[in-house]
Motif scaffolding. Structure first.
Motif, short mmCIF file in Angstrom:
data_model
loop_
_atom_site.label_atom_id
_atom_site.label_comp_id
_atom_site.label_asym_id
_atom_site.label_seq_id
_atom_site.Cartn_x
_atom_site.Cartn_y
_atom_site.Cartn_z
N SER A 240 -72.41 94.28 62.43
CA SER A 240 -72.00 93.71 63.70
C SER A 240 -70.68 94.33 64.15
O SER A 240 -70.09 95.16 63.45
CB SER A 240 -71.82 92.20 63.56
OG SER A 240 -70.84 91.91 62.58
N MET A 241 -70.20 93.95 65.32
CA MET A 241 -68.99 94.56 65.84
C MET A 241 -67.77 94.24 64.97
O MET A 241 -66.98 95.12 64.65
CB MET A 241 -68.72 94.13 67.28
CG MET A 241 -67.46 94.79 67.85
SD MET A 241 -67.19 94.52 69.60
CE MET A 241 -66.60 92.83 69.61
N GLN A 242 -67.60 92.97 64.59
CA GLN A 242 -66.37 92.54 63.93
C GLN A 242 -66.61 92.03 62.51
O GLN A 242 -65.69 91.50 61.90
CB GLN A 242 -65.69 91.44 64.76
CG GLN A 242 -65.27 91.87 66.15
CD GLN A 242 -63.84 92.36 66.20
OE1 GLN A 242 -63.39 93.11 65.35
NE2 GLN A 242 -63.11 91.94 67.22
N GLY A 243 -67.82 92.16 62.00
CA GLY A 243 -68.09 91.68 60.65
C GLY A 243 -68.63 90.26 60.63
O GLY A 243 -68.71 89.59 61.67
N ALA A 244 -69.00 89.81 59.45
CA ALA A 244 -69.70 88.52 59.30
C ALA A 244 -68.77 87.32 59.28
O ALA A 244 -69.22 86.19 59.41
CB ALA A 244 -70.53 88.53 58.02
N THR A 245 -67.47 87.53 59.10
CA THR A 245 -66.52 86.43 59.03
C THR A 245 -65.29 86.77 59.87
O THR A 245 -65.12 87.91 60.31
CB THR A 245 -66.10 86.17 57.58
OG1 THR A 245 -65.52 87.37 57.03
CG2 THR A 245 -67.28 85.75 56.72
N GLY A 246 -64.42 85.76 60.03
CA GLY A 246 -63.19 85.98 60.78
C GLY A 246 -63.24 85.35 62.16
O GLY A 246 -64.31 84.98 62.66
N PRO A 247 -62.08 85.23 62.82
CA PRO A 247 -62.02 84.50 64.08
C PRO A 247 -62.81 85.13 65.22
O PRO A 247 -63.17 84.44 66.17
CB PRO A 247 -60.51 84.50 64.41
CG PRO A 247 -59.94 85.64 63.63
CD PRO A 247 -60.76 85.72 62.39
N HIS A 248 -63.11 86.42 65.14
CA HIS A 248 -63.83 87.10 66.22
C HIS A 248 -65.22 87.54 65.80
O HIS A 248 -65.83 88.37 66.47
CB HIS A 248 -63.04 88.33 66.69
CG HIS A 248 -61.70 88.00 67.27
ND1 HIS A 248 -60.70 88.95 67.44
CD2 HIS A 248 -61.18 86.84 67.73
CE1 HIS A 248 -59.64 88.38 67.97
NE2 HIS A 248 -59.90 87.09 68.15
N HIS A 249 -65.74 87.00 64.72
CA HIS A 249 -66.97 87.57 64.17
C HIS A 249 -68.19 87.37 65.08
O HIS A 249 -69.15 88.12 64.99
CB HIS A 249 -67.25 87.02 62.77
CG HIS A 249 -67.82 85.64 62.72
ND1 HIS A 249 -67.05 84.51 62.93
CD2 HIS A 249 -69.08 85.20 62.50
CE1 HIS A 249 -67.82 83.43 62.82
NE2 HIS A 249 -69.04 83.82 62.56
N ARG A 250 -68.14 86.42 65.98
CA ARG A 250 -69.28 86.19 66.87
C ARG A 250 -69.14 86.91 68.22
O ARG A 250 -69.98 86.74 69.09
CB ARG A 250 -69.50 84.70 67.09
CG ARG A 250 -70.03 83.98 65.85
CD ARG A 250 -70.48 82.56 66.15
NE ARG A 250 -70.95 81.88 64.97
CZ ARG A 250 -72.20 81.95 64.50
NH1 ARG A 250 -73.08 82.69 65.12
NH2 ARG A 250 -72.54 81.30 63.41
N TYR A 251 -68.09 87.69 68.39
CA TYR A 251 -67.93 88.41 69.65
C TYR A 251 -68.99 89.50 69.78
O TYR A 251 -69.32 90.20 68.82
CB TYR A 251 -66.54 89.06 69.72
CG TYR A 251 -65.42 88.12 70.06
CD1 TYR A 251 -65.60 86.74 70.06
CD2 TYR A 251 -64.16 88.60 70.37
CE1 TYR A 251 -64.56 85.88 70.37
CE2 TYR A 251 -63.10 87.76 70.69
CZ TYR A 251 -63.31 86.39 70.68
OH TYR A 251 -62.28 85.54 70.99
N LEU A 252 -69.51 89.64 70.97
CA LEU A 252 -70.50 90.67 71.28
C LEU A 252 -69.78 91.97 71.64
O LEU A 252 -68.74 91.95 72.30
CB LEU A 252 -71.37 90.22 72.45
CG LEU A 252 -72.40 91.20 73.00
CD1 LEU A 252 -73.48 91.47 71.97
CD2 LEU A 252 -73.01 90.64 74.29
N GLY A 253 -70.33 93.10 71.22
CA GLY A 253 -69.68 94.35 71.56
C GLY A 253 -70.62 95.54 71.54
O GLY A 253 -71.67 95.52 70.89
N TYR A 254 -70.22 96.57 72.26
CA TYR A 254 -70.92 97.85 72.28
C TYR A 254 -69.89 98.96 72.03
O TYR A 254 -68.71 98.68 71.83
CB TYR A 254 -71.64 98.05 73.62
CG TYR A 254 -72.70 97.03 73.89
CD1 TYR A 254 -74.01 97.22 73.45
CD2 TYR A 254 -72.40 95.84 74.58
CE1 TYR A 254 -75.00 96.27 73.69
CE2 TYR A 254 -73.39 94.90 74.82
CZ TYR A 254 -74.68 95.12 74.38
OH TYR A 254 -75.65 94.18 74.60
N GLY A 255 -70.34 100.22 72.08
CA GLY A 255 -69.44 101.32 71.78
C GLY A 255 -68.18 101.31 72.62
O GLY A 255 -67.07 101.56 72.12
#
Length: 406
Positions: free
Chosen positions: A130-145
């Protein structure tokens, strides 16, 4: 091709778009049986991305998708259907790797998180990127290149001084750092499994491989407390270091002078006004102090040269130089790429003969080209159901009728 190094490895490939698809392409081109799980309800965005063969759009006509999905097989499952999820679990039971690049929580909706998959196949290698990894405060943020490049500082450093951040002109993180790091991690996990029998959960945060590209800027801040800024093509203290015009329309050459000896060799080829040979300019610090004047003087000299001839002349005396090529140059007339067989043409079921990149490295004991062209949407659904899931034609048709297969 029977001697490919990953022959016998199977990948249940839930990835889509750029970085994930390129990761599994690297595995597929070297022999892994990569089965791309797709949906007709929510298409892989690359299937709808330009350029299209002959300018005709269609889910099977994207050159972008094709280049990122060579050597794979495609099946179409409805993962929102209980029986579709069961088919995915059966496929996973026969696989060595499960790969996805969804936002965390997506695979959980399908009942296919790592813990659930490990119950199906205890030694599975599970790649999540994923964009920011499986854990952490932003892990559910959506992202592209583009957003990854922005968040990591790559965007900030790309462009000309005193101008807005220009970026790299493409989703660079999708093409280089992220798929390569993910593929390396997968190969390391497979080696670990072969030695120990243990599977792995690989958590790739796509921002982190991209941050690795910014080593000098990070170290400059950490050590000196200073912020690197946009510098275009300049890379001080190397100078001259930039792109200069040549004869002809939109013709350019890149020149990188990293030593005083290179500077002397450059002048030996280009000539130029006498003041360029002043003793102070024989030293790098002296050239940097008058960089604007020197750049302008070099540009006057390079304008009279054919770019290829100038590159050959500079290279022959030890000056780093390269013609600024466009796509037509690279495909049709780059002698090095042609010699190495970088471009291959494969027959695609709908597009016909189409161009593909070979893997960007060669192995002495294995082939170096994609095994097959990219698959049509769902092209191998029936084959996979019969060969791997041991379903009969009647069972396949029933699953299609109830909406588990699409």
């Amino acid at each position: 091709m029977t001697n490919l190094p990953l022959k016998g490895i199977r990948v249940a490939d839930f990835t889509w778009i750029g970085a994930g698809s390129f990761t599994t392409k690297l595995l597929a081109d070297f022999g892994a049986d990569v089965i791309k799980i797709e949906s007709r309800e929510r298409l892989d965005s690359l299937r709808l991305s330009r350029p299209f063969k002959d300018g005709v759009s269609g889910v099977n006509r994207s050159g972008y998708f094709a280049d990122r999905n060579t050597s794979k097989r495609s099946i179409t499952l409805n993962l929102k259907h209980d029986k579709g999820q069961e088919l995915a679990r059966q496929l996973i039971a026969t696989s060595d790797v499960v790969a996805n690049n969804f936002t965390p929580g997506t695979m959980e909706k399908f009942g296919l998180c790592y813990d659930a998959v490990r119950q199906i196949k205890a030694d599975i290698v599970y790649l999540a990127m994923s964009m920011q990894g499986a854990t952490g405060p932003h892990h559910r943020y959506l992202g592209y290149g583009l957003t990854i490049g922005a968040l990591t500082g790559l965007q900030f450093l790309s462009g000309l001084p005193d101008r807005e951040p220009a970026g790299t002109g493409t989703n660079y993180p999708d093409h280089i750092p992220n798929p390569c790091h993910a593929a390396f991690a997968t190969l390391a996990a497979l080696r670990h499994r072969r030695r120990t029998g243990e599977g792995q959960f690989i958590d790739v945060a796509q921002t982190e491989p991209t941050v690795a590209l910014l080593g000098p800027a990070v170290v400059h801040h950490a050590v000196n407390g200073e912020l690197s800024t946009r510098s275009g093509n300049q890379r001080l203290p190397a100078f001259p270091h930039g792109v200069f015009p040549c004869a002809g329309e939109d013709s350019w050459i890149a020149i990188a002078v990293h030593s005083d000896a290179m500077w002397g060799a450059l002048l030996g080829v280009l000539g130029g006004p006498a003041w360029l040979r002043e003793p102070a300019l024989s030293r790098q610090d002296g050239r940097v102090a008058r960089c604007t004047e020197i750049d302008a003087a070099i540009a006057i000299e390079t304008r009279s040269w054919d770019a290829q001839a100038l590159m050959d002349s500079l290279q022959s005396v030890g000056v780093a130089a390269g013609v600024v090529r466009n796509a037509a140059d690279i495909v049709c007339s780059d002698p090095q790429l042609q010699y190495r067989g970088h471009w291959v043409y494969l027959d695609h079921a709908e597009m016909g003969s189409a161009i593909y990149n070979a893997p960007p490295f060669r192995m002495s004991q294995s082939g170096a080209t994609p095994v097959s062209a990219a698959p049509l949407l769902g092209e191998h659904t029936d084959d996979v159901c019969r060969e791997i899931l041991s379903l009969s034609s009647v069972e396949i048709e029933t699953l299609r009728c109830v909406g588990a297969l699409t």
